[in-house]
Design a protein around this motif. Structure first.
Motif, PDB file in Angstrom:
ATOM      1  N   THR A   1      -3.077   2.266  -9.266  1.00  0.00           N
ATOM      2  CA  THR A   1      -2.109   2.845  -8.306  1.00  0.00           C
ATOM      3  C   THR A   1      -1.857   4.373  -8.577  1.00  0.00           C
ATOM      4  OG1 THR A   1      -1.069   0.559  -8.901  1.00  0.00           O
ATOM      5  CG2 THR A   1       0.308   2.213  -8.044  1.00  0.00           C
TER       6      THR A   1
ATOM      7  N   PRO B   1       4.670   3.709  -4.739  1.00  0.00           N
ATOM      8  CA  PRO B   1       3.089   3.984  -5.388  1.00  0.00           C
ATOM      9  C   PRO B   1       2.392   3.273  -4.246  1.00  0.00           C
ATOM     10  CG  PRO B   1       4.476   2.689  -6.720  1.00  0.00           C
ATOM     11  CD  PRO B   1       5.238   2.891  -5.510  1.00  0.00           C
TER      12      PRO B   1
ATOM     13  N   ARG C   1      -6.784  -5.269  -6.981  1.00  0.00           N
ATOM     14  CA  ARG C   1      -6.346  -3.671  -7.274  1.00  0.00           C
ATOM     15  C   ARG C   1      -7.013  -3.189  -8.394  1.00  0.00           C
ATOM     16  NH1 ARG C   1      -0.245  -3.891  -8.387  1.00  0.00           N
ATOM     17  NH2 ARG C   1      -0.965  -4.243 -10.547  1.00  0.00           N
TER      18      ARG C   1
ATOM     19  N   ASP D   1      -5.876  -0.543 -13.234  1.00  0.00           N
ATOM     20  CA  ASP D   1      -5.831  -1.969 -13.605  1.00  0.00           C
ATOM     21  C   ASP D   1      -6.854  -2.602 -14.065  1.00  0.00           C
ATOM     22  OD1 ASP D   1      -2.866  -2.051 -12.822  1.00  0.00           O
ATOM     23  OD2 ASP D   1      -3.467  -1.621 -10.892  1.00  0.00           O
TER      24      ASP D   1
ATOM     25  N   ASN E   1       0.902  -1.346  -0.075  1.00  0.00           N
ATOM     26  CA  ASN E   1      -0.145  -0.171   0.008  1.00  0.00           C
ATOM     27  C   ASN E   1       0.880   1.162   0.077  1.00  0.00           C
ATOM     28  OD1 ASN E   1       1.021   0.124   2.587  1.00  0.00           O
ATOM     29  ND2 ASN E   1      -0.988   0.009   3.626  1.00  0.00           N
TER      30      ASN E   1
ATOM     31  N   GLU F   1      -1.486   1.548  -3.769  1.00  0.00           N
ATOM     32  CA  GLU F   1      -2.478   0.595  -4.456  1.00  0.00           C
ATOM     33  C   GLU F   1      -3.903   0.988  -3.960  1.00  0.00           C
ATOM     34  OE1 GLU F   1      -1.116  -3.414  -4.222  1.00  0.00           O
ATOM     35  OE2 GLU F   1       0.411  -3.193  -5.471  1.00  0.00           O
TER      36      GLU F   1
END
Length: 98
Positions: free
Chosen positions: A82, A16, A79, A67, A3, A18
């Motif tokens: 991001t 990054p 996910r 994603d 995360n 998520e």
């Protein structure tokens, strides 16, 4: 599943963050890649059997990638996107007083 948090719970600017689906359903995207977001902005909505849950940005930054496709079926924990944080340590938890 990273995360972007380190052991202190702060987000490192190089890591990054998520964003995940809260439960199974159909995802309605509200942002595009490379779009700037602020903490708490709705970045997607997950819908399942008359239930809708907004998915909020946990940090300010830029959406690096999405994603899933619009209206795709997701499972809880999948996910969705991001985000690259724009400010080190800037997460939704920081502004909350408990």
């Amino acid at each position: 599943m990273s995360n972007g948090s380190n052991s202190t719970g702060r987000v490192d600017s190089a890591d990054p963050v998520e964003v995940h689906a809260p439960f199974a359903g159909v995802v309605h995207l509200q942002v595009d890649p490379m779009q700037t977001v602020s903490v708490g902005d709705t970045v997607a909505v997950v819908e399942a059997v008359k239930l809708e849950a907004p998915v909020q940005a946990p940090c300010a930054g830029v959406v690096l990638n999405v994603d899933v496709e619009a209206f795709a079926d997701v499972t809880g924990g999948d996910r969705i996107m991001t985000i690259a944080p724009s400010t080190p340590g800037a997460t939704a938890e920081e502004g909350e007083d408990n």
